[in-house]
Design an enzyme around this catalytic site. Structure first.
Site, PDB file in Angstrom:
ATOM      1  CD  GLN A 100      30.796  27.378  44.157  1.00  0.00           C
ATOM      2  OE1 GLN A 100      30.056  26.837  44.973  1.00  0.00           O
ATOM      3  NE2 GLN A 100      30.565  28.597  43.719  1.00  0.00           N
ATOM      4  CG  HIS A 118      32.672  21.647  43.990  1.00  0.00           C
ATOM      5  ND1 HIS A 118      31.555  22.467  43.925  1.00  0.00           N
ATOM      6  CD2 HIS A 118      33.056  21.670  45.294  1.00  0.00           C
ATOM      7  CE1 HIS A 118      31.281  22.952  45.128  1.00  0.00           C
ATOM      8  NE2 HIS A 118      32.177  22.497  45.976  1.00  0.00           N
ATOM      9  N   GLY A 190      27.845  34.458  39.854  1.00  0.00           N
ATOM     10  CA  GLY A 190      26.909  33.416  39.419  1.00  0.00           C
ATOM     11  C   GLY A 190      26.863  32.206  40.328  1.00  0.00           C
ATOM     12  CB  THR A 191      28.205  31.018  43.264  1.00  0.00           C
ATOM     13  OG1 THR A 191      27.974  30.007  44.261  1.00  0.00           O
ATOM     14  CG2 THR A 191      28.859  32.230  43.898  1.00  0.00           C
TER      15      THR A 191
END
Ligand code: OAD
Length: 247
Positions: A100, A118, A190-191
Site C-alpha cells: 500500500q 495505491h 505493518g498495516t
C-alpha cells in the site's frame, strides 16, 4: 511469540506460494511517517482529509505541499532490514509482494514486480488527462520549484499518480492482488488494516485456505480473525523469520 514464530517459519519453509501485503509500518524504521498513530498528522491535517479528489479540487497547492514534503522526506530515507528481507524473498518462486506504500522503498531495496496497490508518489499525471500526455510518468523532482507543478504537455497542472480515498484501484493491479490471495501463507505486515479494499485481501486469503499472519507492533481490527499474530517491529520479526528460513 517464540512458538508462534517457529510455527510460521515452518509453514513458510514448505510453502509454494507466499504473499505479503505491506503498509506504512514497514517504512517506519526508515523514517517515513505512518498515516495513523504518532506522527500521523501533517500540520493539523489527517491523510484522509488531504488524500481525496475533493481536497485536490478545492486546494491543489495545499495537497501538493503535503506531497512535496513527503517526497522530500522519502528522498532522504533509505530502505531498512524489513525491505531487504522482502527483497530477498521476492527472488523466491511463488512469492508476491503487494504494497500500500507509495514511497518506492521496496523497489529501492531490490524487490521486483511489486504490486503497488495505491500507486507511486514518484509518478505523476496530468490532472485533466490531456491528450498530449502519457497516462503517467516518473518525475523525481524534489522539491518542485512551484506548486502546484504545471503539466509539461498542456500547461494545466499535474497530480500524484496515487489512489486517493474514493478512487478506484487500477483493475489490473486489483485482479493480480486478488489472484495472489490464493496462496499457502499470507502475511499482513505493518498495516493498520482499516483501509479497504486493501484490508480485505487478508480475509480473502483466509477464505481461500491460506495461513494468515499479521506482523505489527499492535493489534488491528484484523488480528482476531487471523491464524497468527506476531507482535513486534516488522524490521525485527522479518529478520528473525528470514534467519530461521536459512537454517
Ligand atoms: P497506517 O499508518 O494506517 O498504519 C501503520 C501500521 O503500522 C499501524 O498498525 C502501526 O501499528 C504499524 N507499525 C508502525 N511501526 C511499525 C513497525 N516498526 N513494525 C510493525 N508495525 C508497525 O498505514 P497503512 O496501514 O499503510 O492510503 O495505511 C493504509 C492506507 O491509508 C495508506 O496506503 C494510505 C493511508 O491513507 C492512501 O493514501 C489511499
Amino acid at each position: 511469540m517464540e512458538s508462534a514464530l517457529e510455527a510460521v517459519a515452518e509453514r513458510l519453509r514448505g510453502a509454494a506460494r507466499v504473499t505479503a501485503l505491506t503498509g506504512a509500518g514497514v517504512s517506519a524504521a526508515s523514517g517515513v511517517p505512518t498515516f495513523r498513530g504518532d506522527g500521523g498528522l501533517w500540520r493539523t491535517y489527517r491523510a484522509s482529509e488531504l488524500a481525496t479528489p475533493e481536497a485536490f479540487e478545492r486546494d491543489p497547492a495545499l495537497v501538493w505541499e503535503w506531497y512535496d514534503w513527503r517526497r522530500q522526506t522519502i528522498a532522504a530515507c533509505e530502505p531498512n532490514p524489513a525491505h531487504r528481507v522482502l527483497a530477498r524473498w521476492s527472488e523466491r518462486p511463488g512469492f508476491t509482494l503487494i504494497t500500500q506504500n507509495v514511497d518506492g522503498l521496496h523497489e529501492r531495496a531490490g524487490s521486483r514486480d511489486v504490486l503497488r496497490f495505491h500507486g507511486s508518489i514518484w509518478h505523476v499525471r496530468c490532472r485533466d488527462g490531456c491528450a498530449a500526455s502519457p497516462a503517467s510518468w516518473r518525475d523525481d523532482t524534489v522539491p518542485y520549484p512551484a506548486l502546484p507543478p504545471p503539466c509539461p504537455y498542456c500547461g494545466g497542472i499535474i497530480r500524484p499518480d496515487v489512489v486517493w480515498f474514493g478512487e478506484t484501484i487500477d483493475p489490473d493491479v486489483f485482479a493480480r492482488c486478488s489472484e495472489a490471495t490464493l496462496c499457502d501463507v499470507f502475511l499482513a505486515v505493518g498495516t493498520s488494516a482499516v483501509v479497504f479494499p486493501a484490508a480485505g485481501l487478508v480475509h480473502e486469503a483466509k477464505r481461500r485456505g491460506a495461513l494468515t499472519v499479521e506482523i505489527n507492533v499492535e493489534d488491528t481490527p484484523a488480528s482476531p480473525h487471523l491464524d497468527a499474530v506476531l507482535q513486534g517491529k516488522v524490521e525485527d520479526v522479518l529478520v528473525e523469520l528470514d534467519a530461521r528460513l536459512r537454517t
